[in-house]
Design an enzyme around this catalytic site. Sequence first.
Site: not given
Ligand code: HSE
Length: 412
Positions: A127, A129, A185, A200, A298
């Site tokens: 959750v 990043g 994703e 999340k 990222g």
């Molecule tokens: N695809 C997700 C986002 C990646 O854009 O937040 C990070 O969990």
Amino acid sequence: MVKVAVLGHGTVGSGVVELLTKNHKSITDRAGQEIEVKYILDIRDFPDTPYHDKFTKDFQVILEDPEISIVAEVMGGLSPAFEFVRSLLEHGKSVVTSNKELVAAKGAQLLQTAKAHNVNFFFEASVGGGIPIIRPMHQCLAANEISEVAGILNGTTNYILTKMIEEQMPFDEALHQAQELGYAERDPSADVDGHDACRKICILASLAFGHHVYPHTVHTEGISGLDLNDVAYADSWGGVIKLIGRAKKLADGKMVATVFPAILEKHSQLANINDVFNGILIRGDATGDVVFYGRGAGKFPTASAVVADIIDIAKASCTSKSLSWDDSPENHMADYKTAPLRFYIRLSASQAAEARQEIDRLFGEVEYLARSGQPENELALVTGEMTEYQLEEKLSQLKSGTLRSMIRVLDY
Ligand code: HSE
């Protein structure tokens, strides 16, 4: 020396290996011992990387190597990630993961397996990043009763919304840029349709309230239906539209969890979080609101959280038995339509004056909005607080207007 394996050499996996190499000295100091990547599992070949000698395609090699004590699962997806992680924990290896789909679907079970085998299952990277959120919630806010968690939890959709609203960039181009930057994703509908944010909020809600919240119990809407006319009305009201995941405890102790685009007042904390950034608000009874902010997706932000979990396990050489939640039945969840909110609605009405009279009679006090280029037969307004069932009932009685869009209004 701690020997680790990394499952998956995609965006996050390659970031983990690079970060462990680049910051080797400071990581060794902080962990109290060296951390060496012994294996990288991937079905693809990477002959040109400096780590080409570490690659294996055989999971059993990792599972059966007694030197491997920590494994980073950064493959994503539910299968075979779940089977791999469960086997690793059962074989006495700690696992760290960035895989929100896995934690949202199987978190309670894997935490129990980890506890039973005296090893750790950590998921800081799942959750937000690079934002520290799991450990702060679990440790630093442990004295609080948490009543609410809400946030911008998906970097890709926040990036797309920012580009569309501030730069009038077409949706497809903004999505393409998010993919190029490694935010999206593999299947971008997971971002656009809200499923990633749903996973999340499930993880955060499970941690906050102690019961596993499963994705199918969370009402989830994405951003693909957003209309730029609604963006203009929201702006005229002093608001912005953001994709918000939230979980809130109601007075009866039950919880509502939702993901949907919402209008936030421009001066609010979450309204000002743009581009790939995520923001997460935790409402504690002792702290009041605490907001966490940073890059939510990222390569290196996410790798930072994965490596931090590895360091924590290497440093502590003990297990965090308290990090767990119940795998209880779903009767702790309430119907989201029973939670009171304000609503923005846009209607078309051939007789606007007549429709306004009817709206005033049905809804009581409302705020009418205006935008440049507003057609004569269009009405937009923000209602007072009511449940979604009450809104539906009033709209069903409205004879002189046709609903074109509805967006919930949140106070953060
Ligand atoms: N695809 C997700 C986002 C990646 O854009 O937040 C990070 O969990």
